[in-house]
Design a protein around this motif. Structure first.
Motif, PDB file in Angstrom:
ATOM      1  N   PRO A  36       1.108  -5.304   4.998  1.00  0.00           N
ATOM      2  CA  PRO A  36       1.285  -6.422   4.055  1.00  0.00           C
ATOM      3  C   PRO A  36       0.771  -6.040   2.671  1.00  0.00           C
ATOM      4  CG  PRO A  36       0.241  -7.167   6.085  1.00  0.00           C
ATOM      5  CD  PRO A  36       0.257  -5.661   6.116  1.00  0.00           C
ATOM      6  N   THR A  37       1.473  -6.515   1.662  1.00  0.00           N
ATOM      7  CA  THR A  37       1.049  -6.274   0.288  1.00  0.00           C
ATOM      8  C   THR A  37       1.033  -7.611  -0.445  1.00  0.00           C
ATOM      9  OG1 THR A  37       1.449  -4.971  -1.714  1.00  0.00           O
ATOM     10  CG2 THR A  37       3.385  -5.730  -0.523  1.00  0.00           C
ATOM     11  N   GLY A  38       0.114  -7.764  -1.350  1.00  0.00           N
ATOM     12  CA  GLY A  38      -0.033  -9.023  -2.052  1.00  0.00           C
ATOM     13  C   GLY A  38       0.843  -9.170  -3.279  1.00  0.00           C
ATOM     14  N   GLN A  39       1.404  -8.066  -3.745  1.00  0.00           N
ATOM     15  CA  GLN A  39       2.228  -8.136  -4.958  1.00  0.00           C
ATOM     16  C   GLN A  39       3.369  -7.135  -4.900  1.00  0.00           C
ATOM     17  OE1 GLN A  39      -0.090  -7.037  -8.379  1.00  0.00           O
ATOM     18  NE2 GLN A  39      -0.690  -5.071  -7.552  1.00  0.00           N
ATOM     19  N   ALA A  40       4.470  -7.494  -5.524  1.00  0.00           N
ATOM     20  CA  ALA A  40       5.639  -6.608  -5.570  1.00  0.00           C
ATOM     21  C   ALA A  40       5.357  -5.436  -6.513  1.00  0.00           C
ATOM     22  CB  ALA A  40       6.862  -7.377  -6.052  1.00  0.00           C
ATOM     23  N   ARG A  41       5.816  -4.257  -6.096  1.00  0.00           N
ATOM     24  CA  ARG A  41       5.657  -3.051  -6.902  1.00  0.00           C
ATOM     25  C   ARG A  41       6.957  -2.260  -6.899  1.00  0.00           C
ATOM     26  NH1 ARG A  41       0.762  -0.379  -4.075  1.00  0.00           N
ATOM     27  NH2 ARG A  41       1.385  -1.732  -2.383  1.00  0.00           N
ATOM     28  N   GLU A  42       7.082  -1.386  -7.840  1.00  0.00           N
ATOM     29  CA  GLU A  42       8.248  -0.515  -7.952  1.00  0.00           C
ATOM     30  C   GLU A  42       8.199   0.575  -6.875  1.00  0.00           C
ATOM     31  OE1 GLU A  42      10.795  -0.831 -10.235  1.00  0.00           O
ATOM     32  OE2 GLU A  42       9.810  -2.704 -10.785  1.00  0.00           O
ATOM     33  N   VAL A  43       9.327   1.235  -6.688  1.00  0.00           N
ATOM     34  CA  VAL A  43       9.375   2.412  -5.824  1.00  0.00           C
ATOM     35  C   VAL A  43       8.435   3.457  -6.433  1.00  0.00           C
ATOM     36  CG1 VAL A  43      10.846   4.266  -4.957  1.00  0.00           C
ATOM     37  CG2 VAL A  43      11.735   1.945  -5.091  1.00  0.00           C
ATOM     38  N   ALA A  44       7.653   4.109  -5.580  1.00  0.00           N
ATOM     39  CA  ALA A  44       6.703   5.121  -6.049  1.00  0.00           C
ATOM     40  C   ALA A  44       6.814   6.370  -5.193  1.00  0.00           C
ATOM     41  CB  ALA A  44       5.278   4.575  -5.990  1.00  0.00           C
ATOM     42  N   ILE A  45       6.898   7.508  -5.841  1.00  0.00           N
ATOM     43  CA  ILE A  45       6.914   8.782  -5.137  1.00  0.00           C
ATOM     44  C   ILE A  45       5.483   9.289  -5.106  1.00  0.00           C
ATOM     45  CG2 ILE A  45       7.743  11.153  -5.144  1.00  0.00           C
ATOM     46  CD1 ILE A  45      10.223  10.067  -6.639  1.00  0.00           C
ATOM     47  N   LEU A  46       4.939   9.453  -3.903  1.00  0.00           N
ATOM     48  CA  LEU A  46       3.575   9.947  -3.751  1.00  0.00           C
ATOM     49  C   LEU A  46       3.537  11.467  -3.607  1.00  0.00           C
ATOM     50  CD1 LEU A  46       2.145   7.262  -1.314  1.00  0.00           C
ATOM     51  CD2 LEU A  46       2.306   7.192  -3.799  1.00  0.00           C
TER      52      LEU A  46
END
Length: 167
Positions: free
Chosen positions: A148-158
């Motif tokens: 679960p995440t509390g906020q929307a984020r962009e696609v991220a390349i780790l």
């Protein structure tokens, strides 16, 4: 193992995805989604509302592992490529299938009915012990970690894998 027909498989809240597509798929005011140029050549995943398409190096049966966590897990050290994206699953049921499979026949997984963060890790592996279609391409374990995440984020390349990557 999952049949990655056409070199991909989906993780979807299928009823929510189907409803969203019925009302928004042809909206010219929405940004491009799914298999964009960047998704194909950089991310290796296509992201749409309530859906992530995982690009695979083989058009064949592929190994996949899906884990649900309470919070972000540690990064898989042996992964060649790692990318994260949001996956909204309002119905709490995730369907896994590929283009050649009826979603009703794909396995389902009960997950928290919230916005999830999905980390897709491409872990190099050996050929499986079972008989596959014998298609060309590298073997990977496609590990998907969800939390679960509390906020929307962009696609991220780790971790960015090599380009070209499938071969």
């Amino acid at each position: 193992m999952i049949d990655a027909d056409h070199g991909q498989f989906y993780l979807q809240d299928f009823p929510a995805y189907d409803d969203w597509m019925a009302t928004h798929a042809m909206d010219p005011n929405l940004p491009p989604a799914g298999w964009t140029h960047e998704a194909v050549h950089i991310h290796r995943i296509g992201v749409e509302a309530h859906s992530i398409s995982v690009g695979t190096a083989r058009d064949d049966l592929v190994e996949s592992l899906i884990n649900v966590h309470a919070s972000a897990p540690v990064l898989e050290p042996s992964a060649e490529h790692v990318v994260e994206a949001d996956l909204d699953v309002p119905n709490g049921e995730l369907t896994v299938y590929s283009p050649g499979v009826d979603p009703a026949e794909g396995p389902t997984l009960t997950v928290p009915a919230v916005l999830l963060r999905a980390r897709v890790s491409y872990v190099p592996s050996e050929p499986p012990d079972i008989v596959t279609n014998g298609g060309p391409g590298d073997h990977f374990l496609y590990r998907i970690d969800l939390w679960p995440t509390g906020q929307a984020r962009e696609v991220a390349i780790l971790r960015q894998g090599p380009d070209p990557w499938a071969g």
